[in-house]
Scaffold this active site. Sequence first.
Site, PDB file in Angstrom:
ATOM      1  N   CYS A 173     -12.132  11.494   9.479  1.00 21.07           N
ATOM      2  CA  CYS A 173     -12.124  10.885  10.666  1.00 21.07           C
ATOM      3  C   CYS A 173     -10.472  10.344  10.898  1.00 21.07           C
ATOM      4  CB  CYS A 173     -13.079   9.748  11.027  1.00 21.07           C
ATOM      5  SG  CYS A 173     -13.244   8.595   9.678  1.00 21.07           S
ATOM      6  N   LYS A 303      12.852  -3.588 -24.815  1.00 19.27           N
ATOM      7  CA  LYS A 303      12.795  -2.485 -25.516  1.00 19.27           C
ATOM      8  C   LYS A 303      13.554  -2.248 -26.792  1.00 19.27           C
ATOM      9  CE  LYS A 303      13.389   2.506 -24.817  1.00 19.27           C
ATOM     10  NZ  LYS A 303      13.962   3.415 -23.932  1.00 19.27           N
TER      11      LYS A 303
END
Length: 414
Positions: A173, A303
């Site tokens: 819908c 990192k």
Amino acid sequence: MFAKSFVIGYFQSMAEAQKGHTVVLGVAGGIACYKAVELVRLLVRDGFSVQVLMTREAMEFVTPLTFQTLSGHPVATEIFSLTQESEIGHINLADQAEVFVIAPATANIIGKIAAGIADDLLTTVVMATRAPVLIAPSMNVHMYGNPILQENIRKLKRLGYNFMEPAEGYLACGYEGKGRLPEPEEIVEQVRGLLKKKDLAGEKLLITAGPNHEAIDPVRYLTSRSSGKMGYALARAGVRRGAEVTLISGPTSLPPPAGTRLVRVKTAAEMREAVMDAFPQSTAVVMAAAVADYSPERFIPRKLKKGEKPIQLHLKPNPDILKELGAKKNGQILVGFAAETEELVANAKKKLREKNLDLIVANDVTAEGSGFEGDTNVATILDRKGNVQPLPLMTKEELADRIYNHLLALKNEQ
Ligand code: PMT
């Protein structure tokens, strides 16, 4: 070669298990009717005999011929048709059903059943059946949230009707939200559950699954090859047999098993905490998780840069969750797994003893079809009384059932 022949064998054994069971599928009028077609295909593949009946509205979406071709049976659509009544018969359908599924179920159908209205074939048969009824709603998100519908669902649940939650997502819908028909595979799973003996009713199972992620830096972690499939199969089998299941899962890509309380964790420390929280309320624990034995001594907050020289990673041992449970158990049955690459039985016996377990499931993770990632396993079950039961190659689902049979046998002897 192995994979292909196994897949065929898997569906053959599934089909064997369901042979002779009749599912009556009532299809109501909604756009999700097309998914009911897939549902019939899967049920037939698994060996169920499927009788489809459709409302007039459903026939606006899919033709009866589609369902008839897939199910191999005539489709019932009319209550006042002399031919259909003599060929199929609405009371006959109600009596034949071992599980009655309504998918998709509209707000209208749910409302009629809740009000006791039987003015078409589907509502008449559902009124007449003594089989368990499984209702899978599908509709617009606001219709689903409507308090009248919710009241009807509560009433029917009180009366013993089984409901599946609609899935969330994009709706035909145009809205986003809760209202999609659950996936056909999930509906099949619920059907299997309704047919299963509820011999684990009253049990509160605590199951662990999957690997852990132990972070090295913000982008890297240590882990294992565990996919979580063994633990998730145990969770599904437990629910089917009537247990209340808490599944504590490390990171996996598997869909959450229906009917379980799922707790997601990453590290072994988080898994330990979640297990210790749930343990006092449990009657049995099955540790299928590949708990990380080590984690990096320290987390590197940025990192780690690539360099030319070798680097060293210092690891510290993680706590042994199962050993801790073994020391504090208070009536719970404890089931461990042993992932071995050598001396399968001797190593498993040692773990059974040292962790104070009742059962241990030893799998040689180097053998074909056994251990990590696949849908099958080859295991030996050992218990605290010294019994050693080697099992052939089977699906993880089948192994889960074997483990529960063993667990129940031990429990009955207590
Ligand atoms: O997830 P899948 O891809 O389906 O794979 C399934 C599986 C191979 C992971 C599974 O069948 C299995 O063998 N799980 C246990 C793996 C393992 O950690 O085995 P282990 O022998 O190292 O440990 C023995 C038992 O102690 C296990 O029940 C484990 O959950 C538990 N343990 C281990 C270490 C630790 N620190 N705490 C624990 O509680």
